[in-house]
Design a protein around this motif. Structure first.
Motif, PDB file in Angstrom:
ATOM      1  N   ASP A  45       0.805  -1.230   0.000  1.00 50.71           N
ATOM      2  CA  ASP A  45       0.000   0.000   0.000  1.00 50.71           C
ATOM      3  C   ASP A  45       0.838   1.280   0.000  1.00 50.71           C
ATOM      4  OD1 ASP A  45      -2.215  -1.506  -0.232  1.00 50.71           O
ATOM      5  OD2 ASP A  45      -2.866  -1.313   1.860  1.00 50.71           O
ATOM      6  N   THR A  70      -1.058  -8.225  -8.672  1.00 53.54           N
ATOM      7  CA  THR A  70      -2.044  -8.511  -7.628  1.00 53.54           C
ATOM      8  C   THR A  70      -3.191  -7.510  -7.807  1.00 53.54           C
ATOM      9  OG1 THR A  70      -0.590  -7.218  -6.202  1.00 53.54           O
ATOM     10  CG2 THR A  70      -0.543  -9.607  -5.915  1.00 53.54           C
ATOM     11  N   THR A  72      -5.218  -5.204  -6.258  1.00 51.81           N
ATOM     12  CA  THR A  72      -5.312  -3.756  -6.005  1.00 51.81           C
ATOM     13  C   THR A  72      -4.248  -3.008  -6.803  1.00 51.81           C
ATOM     14  OG1 THR A  72      -5.826  -4.496  -3.766  1.00 51.81           O
ATOM     15  CG2 THR A  72      -5.764  -2.137  -4.127  1.00 51.81           C
ATOM     16  N   GLY A  91      -3.057  -9.424  -2.813  1.00 52.63           N
ATOM     17  CA  GLY A  91      -1.927 -10.097  -2.158  1.00 52.63           C
ATOM     18  C   GLY A  91      -2.325 -10.862  -0.893  1.00 52.63           C
ATOM     19  N   PHE A 113       8.474  -5.919  -7.464  1.00 57.53           N
ATOM     20  CA  PHE A 113       7.693  -6.054  -6.230  1.00 57.53           C
ATOM     21  C   PHE A 113       8.150  -4.955  -5.271  1.00 57.53           C
ATOM     22  CE2 PHE A 113       6.213  -9.434  -2.901  1.00 57.53           C
ATOM     23  CZ  PHE A 113       5.375  -8.489  -2.324  1.00 57.53           C
TER      24      PHE A 113
HETATM   25  O1  13P Z   1      -0.126  -7.398  -0.661  1.00 52.16           O
HETATM   26  C1  13P Z   1       0.400  -7.307  -1.738  1.00 52.16           C
HETATM   27  C2  13P Z   1       1.661  -7.985  -2.010  1.00 52.16           C
HETATM   28  O2  13P Z   1       2.128  -8.755  -0.933  1.00 52.16           O
HETATM   29  C3  13P Z   1      -0.209  -6.494  -2.807  1.00 52.16           C
HETATM   30  O3  13P Z   1      -1.534  -6.848  -2.989  1.00 52.16           O
HETATM   31  P1  13P Z   1      -2.551  -5.818  -3.634  1.00 52.16           P
HETATM   32  O4  13P Z   1      -1.988  -5.383  -4.938  1.00 52.16           O
HETATM   33  O5  13P Z   1      -3.833  -6.573  -3.807  1.00 52.16           O
HETATM   34  O6  13P Z   1      -2.664  -4.667  -2.657  1.00 52.16           O
END
Ligand code: 13P
Length: 160
Positions: A45, A70, A72, A91, A113
């Motif tokens: 986030d 992922t 979001t 995620g 990442f």
């Molecule tokens: O938590 C995440 C990677 O570990 C990212 O997930 P989101 O893209 O769904 O927020």
């Protein structure tokens, strides 16, 4: 029935079967796993703004790649850049593991990442599994912007 006629008919029958046979059923399925296709984009986030700015900075290079993310992260990238993104689960709900599975089946050419190293994540084991998959399968993994820039520069060069 005349033996020759029978032999002839059998031959023709086999020819029809052979020519209409779907050989793809016998093609080694593992071979299709060797096409590296996705660039995976994931951001925690606190790093989502960095990720969007990063993709915008490398818009043309990213446009030429198949992107997976992922949920979001992928939704933000799609909304902010207009690029199409294949979206996995979020995620914490298993999205890192899904991307790990793509890595393990050789369907990912690089992973960006952008991790937040200063926040605890309930799905830390999944994050570790994704990174382990990269190391096991020798897939380039950038966990910060500096390395991400290097990977994108490399992708740009090999696209040209
Ligand atoms: O938590 C995440 C990677 O570990 C990212 O997930 P989101 O893209 O769904 O927020």
């Amino acid at each position: 029935m005349d033996k020759d006629l029978l032999r002839q008919a059998t031959k023709q029958y086999l020819c029809v079967i052979i020519s209409s046979f779907d050989y793809s059923l016998f093609v080694n399925k593992d071979a299709s796993m060797n096409t590296l296709q996705y660039v995976a984009l994931i951001a925690h986030d606190n790093k989502k703004h960095d990720m969007i700015a990063f993709v915008q900075r490398h818009l043309e290079t990213c446009r030429r790649e198949s992107l997976v993310a992922t949920r979001t992260t992928g939704t933000h990238i799609e909304n902010e850049t207009g690029l199409p993104v294949t979206k996995m689960l979020s995620g914490p709900l298993g999205g890192d593991l899904q991307i790990g599975a793509l890595i393990a089946t050789e369907q990912v050419k690089a992973v960006i990442f952008l991790r937040d190293p200063l926040t605890a994540h309930p799905h830390e084991p999944d994050i570790n599994a994704l990174m382990k998959a990269c190391d096991t399968h020798n897939v380039p993994l950038a966990t910060n912007l500096a390395t991400a820039e290097l990977i994108l520069e490399h992708l740009k060069v090999i696209q040209e």
